[in-house]
Design an enzyme around this catalytic site. Structure first.
Site, PDB file in Angstrom:
ATOM      1  N   GLU A 281       0.829  -1.203   0.000  1.00  0.00           N
ATOM      2  CA  GLU A 281       0.000   0.000   0.000  1.00  0.00           C
ATOM      3  C   GLU A 281       0.866   1.256   0.000  1.00  0.00           C
ATOM      4  O   GLU A 281       1.863   1.336   0.729  1.00  0.00           O
ATOM      5  CB  GLU A 281      -0.910  -0.019   1.231  1.00  0.00           C
TER       6      GLU A 281
ATOM      7  N   ARG B   2     -17.217   4.749   4.390  1.00  0.00           N
ATOM      8  CA  ARG B   2     -16.173   3.956   3.741  1.00  0.00           C
ATOM      9  C   ARG B   2     -15.046   3.585   4.715  1.00  0.00           C
ATOM     10  O   ARG B   2     -14.557   2.439   4.706  1.00  0.00           O
ATOM     11  CB  ARG B   2     -15.606   4.750   2.553  1.00  0.00           C
TER      12      ARG B   2
ATOM     13  N   TYR C 249     -28.021  10.198   2.159  1.00  0.00           N
ATOM     14  CA  TYR C 249     -28.397   9.084   3.024  1.00  0.00           C
ATOM     15  C   TYR C 249     -27.575   9.135   4.309  1.00  0.00           C
ATOM     16  O   TYR C 249     -26.492   9.717   4.357  1.00  0.00           O
ATOM     17  CB  TYR C 249     -28.221   7.734   2.327  1.00  0.00           C
TER      18      TYR C 249
ATOM     19  N   ASP D  65     -11.548  -1.325  -9.186  1.00  0.00           N
ATOM     20  CA  ASP D  65     -11.440  -0.206 -10.119  1.00  0.00           C
ATOM     21  C   ASP D  65     -10.297  -0.354 -11.111  1.00  0.00           C
ATOM     22  O   ASP D  65     -10.334   0.241 -12.193  1.00  0.00           O
ATOM     23  CB  ASP D  65     -11.266   1.108  -9.348  1.00  0.00           C
TER      24      ASP D  65
END
Length: 409
Positions: free
Chosen positions: A34, A108, A214, A294
């Site tokens: 990462e 998220r 939301y 993605d």
């Protein structure tokens, strides 16, 4: 499996950590790489629709999803100017019965943290930037900017829309700017529901623009996604700062409920980015390298399936590697056969939703709204964004499909 395999995962976003978790549950050695200095996710809300919730339950984070999530009552379409309901699709009461799992709104970062639980520290390297991959018949190698490298039986590019892994396989290609820009913001809520934000997934549809609102964090915050057509190019980044004034100006004349919500945003927490589109790929894998999320199929946000598709990918890839054992080629063929048609359809239908939400003339809007009313009368569970085919899918049954396809071959 006749021998243990080692998998290197480039990218520790939601798709990458979901894959690491799925592989560990099947006894496969997974190593994450990462760029960031630590686990964490930027962005704001994300919708975990029933198709994704089924996978999260299978990955052992169902209780975590219950803890961090908010269950919306319905998905509601609203007119941008007078707030009248265009459609209402029930969610909270019907999704478990119709689709086998609930429909959750989560932050998220909260979802990412739940998926990271249990990943050993010695299986993660931070602050490393992958520059590309090479491979031969026996191994794949991920190369990093600091001069280090990692050899594995399989390298998975879960490294997002600007994937160096994808570029190594297929060459660098530019995405198309769609002419849409998007804002994201989060509004803390001391007591919910707010009188001007219903406990639903609300789709506000206006000329050349739409807004989705939301609750997330169990109702402690409201997530805002606001999309507007723009002739100006905007960077393809989630971290481009914006302001409350810019957001309000883009939606001048919209219903007072929207204005009140936008007035509560914190400028330091408002971001914007351009929406860029790519056509579905015909192939993700090459030799001992493949793609996920993605990196393979960047999604426009109009079906709220970007994170969900990455989570499905993760489960199916891990299942295929475990099921086919030493035959890695067969595993990758099965992975693509299961995932390519589905993700391509989601990509293309998300593109179409972007057009439907933004009809600009009163005549087009009336025709669309009349169609909503007719659908509502015939089947309220399928009205609105028409995504029941998305929610019905169950990635956790992929091994049955692997076996069926093998028997037909």
């Amino acid at each position: 499996m006749s021998r243990a395999i080692r998998v290197g995962i480039v990218g520790a976003g939601i798709g990458g950590v979901a894959l690491a978790r799925a592989l560990r549950l099947r006894g496969i050695d997974a190593h994450l790489f990462e760029r960031a200095a630590a686990f964490g996710e930027i962005g704001a809300g994300v919708q975990m629709t029933p198709n994704a919730a089924k996978v999260l339950q299978a990955l052992g984070v169902g209780e975590g999803l219950e803890r961090i999530g908010f269950l919306p009552e319905a998905m509601v379409g609203r007119n941008w100017e007078d707030a009248r309901e265009l459609f209402r699709t029930p969610l909270k009461e019907v999704c478990p019965r119709l689709f086998g799992a609930g429909f959750y709104h989560v932050h998220r970062a909260d979802l990412h943290a739940v998926l990271c639980e249990g990943i050993p520290a010695d299986r993660v390297r931070f602050n490393v930037h992958c520059t590309g991959v090479t491979q031969d018949e026996d191994r794949a190698v991920a190369h990093f900017a600091d001069g280090t490298r990692f050899e594995a039986d399989l390298i998975v590019g879960a490294d997002g829309i600007h994937s160096p892994v994808r570029d190594s396989l297929w060459g660098k290609t530019d995405a198309r700017f769609t002419g849409h820009m998007c804002w994201r913001a989060l509004v803390p809520v001391e007591q919910h529901p707010l009188p001007f934000v219903s406990p639903d997934a609300s789709f506000w549809m206006g000329p050349k623009a739409h807004i989705v609102t939301y609750y997330v964090k169990g109702g402690a915050a409201v997530n805002i996604v606001a999309v507007n057509e723009s002739a100006d190019w905007v960077a393809e980044s989630w971290t481009e700062p914006s302001t409350r004034e810019e957001l309000l100006a883009a939606y001048a004349g919209w219903h007072p409920n929207i204005v009140q919500l936008f007035e509560r945003t914190d400028t330091s927490q408002i971001f914007k980015w351009g929406l860029f589109d790519r056509d579905p790929m015909a192939q993700w894998s090459q030799g001992r390298v493949t793609l996920l999320g993605d990196a393979a199929h960047p999604m426009l946000p109009f079906l709220s399936q970007g994170a969900a598709m990455a989570i499905e990918d993760a489960y199916v890839l891990a299942a295929a590697l475990a099921h086919f054992g030493a035959d890695q080629d067969a595993a990758l063929r099965a992975y693509e056969a299961e995932r390519l048609p589905r993700t391509a359809r989601v990509q293309l239908e998300a593109r179409e939703r972007g057009r439907t939400y933004h009809l600009s003339t009163p005549e087009e809007q009336r025709e669309r709204d009349l169609a909503f009313q007719k659908q509502q009368a015939s089947n309220p569970n399928a009205v609105g964004i028409k995504a029941e085919w998305v929610y019905e899918y169950d990635a956790t049954r992929c091994i049955e499909r692997f076996d069926t396809e093998a028997s037909l071959a």
